[in-house]
Design a protein around this motif. Structure first.
Motif, PDB file in Angstrom:
ATOM      1  N   VAL A 205       4.181  -8.081   0.601  1.00 60.00           N
ATOM      2  CA  VAL A 205       2.878  -8.674   0.925  1.00 60.00           C
ATOM      3  C   VAL A 205       1.839  -8.269  -0.117  1.00 60.00           C
ATOM      4  O   VAL A 205       1.017  -9.089  -0.550  1.00 60.00           O
ATOM      5  CB  VAL A 205       2.437  -8.249   2.352  1.00 60.00           C
ATOM      6  CG1 VAL A 205       0.983  -8.592   2.611  1.00 60.00           C
ATOM      7  CG2 VAL A 205       3.319  -8.926   3.391  1.00 60.00           C
ATOM      8  N   VAL A 208       2.588 -10.190  -3.492  1.00 54.49           N
ATOM      9  CA  VAL A 208       2.261 -11.620  -3.348  1.00 54.49           C
ATOM     10  C   VAL A 208       0.753 -11.778  -3.168  1.00 54.49           C
ATOM     11  O   VAL A 208       0.128 -12.669  -3.761  1.00 54.49           O
ATOM     12  CB  VAL A 208       3.030 -12.233  -2.145  1.00 54.49           C
ATOM     13  CG1 VAL A 208       2.535 -13.641  -1.844  1.00 54.49           C
ATOM     14  CG2 VAL A 208       4.515 -12.263  -2.437  1.00 54.49           C
ATOM     15  N   GLY A 209       0.162 -10.896  -2.349  1.00 51.01           N
ATOM     16  CA  GLY A 209      -1.284 -10.974  -2.081  1.00 51.01           C
ATOM     17  C   GLY A 209      -2.119 -10.795  -3.338  1.00 51.01           C
ATOM     18  O   GLY A 209      -3.090 -11.524  -3.554  1.00 51.01           O
ATOM     19  N   ILE A 210      -1.722  -9.833  -4.182  1.00 53.77           N
ATOM     20  CA  ILE A 210      -2.459  -9.622  -5.435  1.00 53.77           C
ATOM     21  C   ILE A 210      -2.378 -10.883  -6.297  1.00 53.77           C
ATOM     22  O   ILE A 210      -3.363 -11.298  -6.907  1.00 53.77           O
ATOM     23  CB  ILE A 210      -1.901  -8.391  -6.191  1.00 53.77           C
ATOM     24  CG1 ILE A 210      -2.237  -7.119  -5.438  1.00 53.77           C
ATOM     25  CG2 ILE A 210      -2.486  -8.310  -7.597  1.00 53.77           C
ATOM     26  CD1 ILE A 210      -1.509  -5.892  -5.965  1.00 53.77           C
ATOM     27  N   LEU A 212      -2.027 -13.954  -5.199  1.00 50.09           N
ATOM     28  CA  LEU A 212      -2.843 -15.017  -4.601  1.00 50.09           C
ATOM     29  C   LEU A 212      -4.339 -14.766  -4.840  1.00 50.09           C
ATOM     30  O   LEU A 212      -5.077 -15.670  -5.257  1.00 50.09           O
ATOM     31  CB  LEU A 212      -2.573 -15.100  -3.092  1.00 50.09           C
ATOM     32  CG  LEU A 212      -1.258 -15.756  -2.671  1.00 50.09           C
ATOM     33  CD1 LEU A 212      -1.065 -15.613  -1.172  1.00 50.09           C
ATOM     34  CD2 LEU A 212      -1.252 -17.233  -3.054  1.00 50.09           C
ATOM     35  N   ILE A 213      -4.779 -13.533  -4.565  1.00 52.35           N
ATOM     36  CA  ILE A 213      -6.200 -13.228  -4.765  1.00 52.35           C
ATOM     37  C   ILE A 213      -6.547 -13.387  -6.238  1.00 52.35           C
ATOM     38  O   ILE A 213      -7.615 -13.889  -6.593  1.00 52.35           O
ATOM     39  CB  ILE A 213      -6.569 -11.803  -4.289  1.00 52.35           C
ATOM     40  CG1 ILE A 213      -6.283 -11.648  -2.810  1.00 52.35           C
ATOM     41  CG2 ILE A 213      -8.059 -11.530  -4.523  1.00 52.35           C
ATOM     42  CD1 ILE A 213      -6.617 -10.278  -2.271  1.00 52.35           C
TER      43      ILE A 213
END
Lengths: 461, 169
Positions: A205, A208-210, A212-213
């Motif tokens: 997470v 992937v989150g880094i 996306l942001i």
């Protein structure tokens, strides 16, 4: 060893690297303290300069604030744009980004300084109603070409909304990417806070989150940079119509962001004693896109210039004088020389690119040239008085206003403020991402190959 | 029931991978145990289950919500002030596009940050068993077992090469 003497940097064990970085975090060196005192002092001077300017000139006239507007534009296209380089490299899974990722991401917090500068600047821009802006606002009584009813708050409220989105993205990016290292450093102090255990799902997470942001930060920064250049420069000069200008400003952001990373990388290597982790290969790799951005700077700059120069309609002639050959010509020539000619001629040679100092010198040229470019654009457009900004054409080219002591204090303070935040954060989280580097070190080994040694890199994705 | 955590030294990561295989042979599927590491390893390095998350949904939801709010705001304000200039339509798409873009970005950012927060905490709200040595490079394998199997799993971890086994009842 290669015939040119180059050999891959020796592999470093993960545990050795972690202990080294954690050990450095425990010590506050005299150089760090000195830098913080100097940067803090400059920032305070900037605040004093701002207060004196506000008291002596007030917020009725835009002219005295042009250099502050240029500072915001400069920070947007240098410090705030530094993460773009890493976001791009992360997206293409380039492993050499790892030692630079944290440094570049921390620069995103420069958006906080831009927000602090932007708020007072907002009050110096007139409403979009009955003006030629991209909001097409008309009161219906002026006969000016507005085409719709009012959207309240344009342009200030919407520029502010996008800037707030950018600040939130920056904080989110830093929070997400520093979370594992904050827990590691906390554990070393005997404190386990938060809900981070390092489970496979949490890692997935987080990575992937880094991504996306980061992607959202990229789009938002380019968007805000475009809107700032339109609402806080182009829309203030009657007769200035240029669809390429926001894209040109986007290119200056990519160039300035990468230049910021390269110069910071050199400082970190040289003065932060990070030679074991930041190698010549990092400078060499970064110098190639930097050379490409220099050429793009010329291409986009030429595209915006040729419209005015070749068309040379009456409405365009004074705009060209204001932006290129008139009162601010010294800043135009400065930008052209330092953003294109000097770095291009420097980076043209492979022997220069293949060094730590060569790309750093070119990046320094670019950072100075970028400032010159922003002064030309923002100080120039902010010298156009409010009374004429709704005119069809710029009838009189306003005289140049060179920076006074308070302008210099505000500019230095703004730039110092952004660097201060980066260094301050670097003490709270490591300046090199421990988890990202550990992941990379685990995937890299140096092996003998015939008469030389080569670096072997595992790429699981 | 007891929570157990087998700790393996980083340089003996192979032993951790062997332990997960031993656990599967002992009847624990990879749904039962969790691998904890101080830095990310390539997916499937320890034979763990494929991680499922819904993080990609969050930015889309946020973007959609932000876009809707922005369109509502711009349409409503223009409709509330229906001034026709030069015969042009009341709703101006070019101006609305700018604000729609901003709303979309703001929504996407907020929801992505929230998504990371929720997805990395849930569905495991309790802290569970943990050891700070994991951030020092140790690899942890954690699972919940019935009291009568604690000794068997403890032996399994130690035979596989665990440096330590932590038990929390």
């Amino acid at each position: 060893m290669h015939s040119n003497g180059h050999r891959p940097a020796p592999a470093v064990a993960v545990s050795e690297f972690t202990e080294d970085i954690v050990g450095r975090q425990a010590i506050t060196g005299p150089r760090y303290r000195r830098a913080m005192v100097i940067l803090g002092g400059l920032f305070v001077l900037g605040v004093i300069g701002f207060i004196v300017r506000a008291v002596t000139d007030g917020f009725d006239d835009r002219l005295p604030w042009g250099y502050l507007a240029a500072t915001a534009g400069y920070l947007l296209t240098t410090a705030c744009a530094a993460p773009l380089a890493i976001i791009g490299l992360r997206a293409i899974k380039a492993h050499w980004r790892r030692p630079l990722a944290r440094l570049a991401e921390l620069y995103s917090l420069g958006t906080v300084v831009v927000l602090a500068i932007f708020v007072p600047l907002m009050f110096l821009i007139p409403s979009a109603v009955d003006r030629r802006t991209m909001y097409f606002q008309s009161s219906g009584t002026s006969g000016l070409p507005g085409t719709l009813g009012r959207i309240p708050g344009a342009p200030q409220a919407y520029d502010l909304a996008l800037l707030i989105a950018l600040v939130v993205a920056a904080i989110g990016l830093v929070w997400a990417s520093t979370r594992p290292d904050r827990v590691l450093l906390g554990n070393r102090r005997g404190v386990h806070r938060g809900r981070w255990w390092g489970s496979i799902k949490q890692w997935r997470v987080t990575t992937v989150g880094i991504g996306l942001i980061g992607a959202i930060y990229f789009v938002t920064l380019i968007g805000f940079n475009s809107m700032y250049s339109l609402d806080f420069a182009m829309a203030l000069v009657p007769g200035w119509k240029d669809a390429i200008f926001p894209a040109f400003q986007g290119i200056t952001a990519l160039q300035g962001g990468l230049a910021t990373v390269i110069v910071s990388m050199y400082v970190l290597r040289r003065f932060g004693k990070m030679e074991r982790y930041i190698h010549m290969e990092h400078f060499w790799a970064a110098s190639k896109p930097l050379l490409a951005f220099c050429l793009l700077w010329f291409y986009f700059g030429w595209s915006t210039f040729i419209i005015l120069w070749y068309g040379r309609m009456p409405v365009e002639q004074n705009v060209m004088q204001l932006l290129y050959f008139g009162p601010y010509s010294v800043f135009f020539y400065g930008a052209f020389l330092l953003c294109f000619v000097a770095p291009f001629l420097t980076l043209l040679w492979n022997s220069v690119r293949k060094s730590c100092l060569g790309p750093t010198v070119a990046a320094t040229f670019i950072l100075i040239g970028n400032l010159s470019d922003k002064i030309r654009l923002y100080a120039g457009s902010w010298s156009v008085p409010n009374e004429v900004i709704t005119d069809h054409a710029l009838e009189v080219v306003p005289a140049a206003r060179y920076p006074d002591a308070f302008d210099i204090m505000m500019m230095a303070g703004g730039i110092a403020g952004a660097i201060f935040i980066v260094l301050w954060m670097a003490r709270r989280v490591s300046i090199i991402s421990i988890w990202e580097m550990s992941e990379g070190l685990r995937l890299r080994v140096v092996r003998p190959f015939l008469r030389t040694h080569v670096s072997v890199l595992g790429k699981p994705e | 029931m007891a929570q157990m955590l087998g700790l393996f030294k980083e340089e003996e990561a192979e032993a951790a991978a062997n332990a997960t295989e031993a656990l599967e042979r002992a009847g624990y599927s990879n749904e039962h145990f969790e691998v904890l590491t101080g830095s990310p390893y390539p997916e499937g390095a320890f034979g763990e289950r494929e991680v499922k998350h819904k993080l990609y949904v969050f930015p889309f939801m946020g973007a959609l919500l932000g876009l809707s709010v922005a369109l509502l705001l711009t349409s409503a304000t223009q409709m509330a002030y229906p001034l026709i200039v030069g015969g042009k339509p009341i709703l101006s798409m070019p101006a609305m596009t700018i604000i729609a873009y901003e709303g979309t970005m703001l929504g996407a950012i907020l929801f992505t940050v929230m998504g990371i927060f929720f997805e990395s905490r849930l569905p495991n709200p309790s802290p569970g068993i943990y050891d700070p040595r994991i951030t020092a490079g140790y690899i942890g394998i954690t699972l919940t077992v019935s009291d009568d199997r604690v000794n068997a799993v403890d032996q399994l971890f130690r035979r596989a090469g665990a440096a330590d086994v932590v038990i929390q009842r």
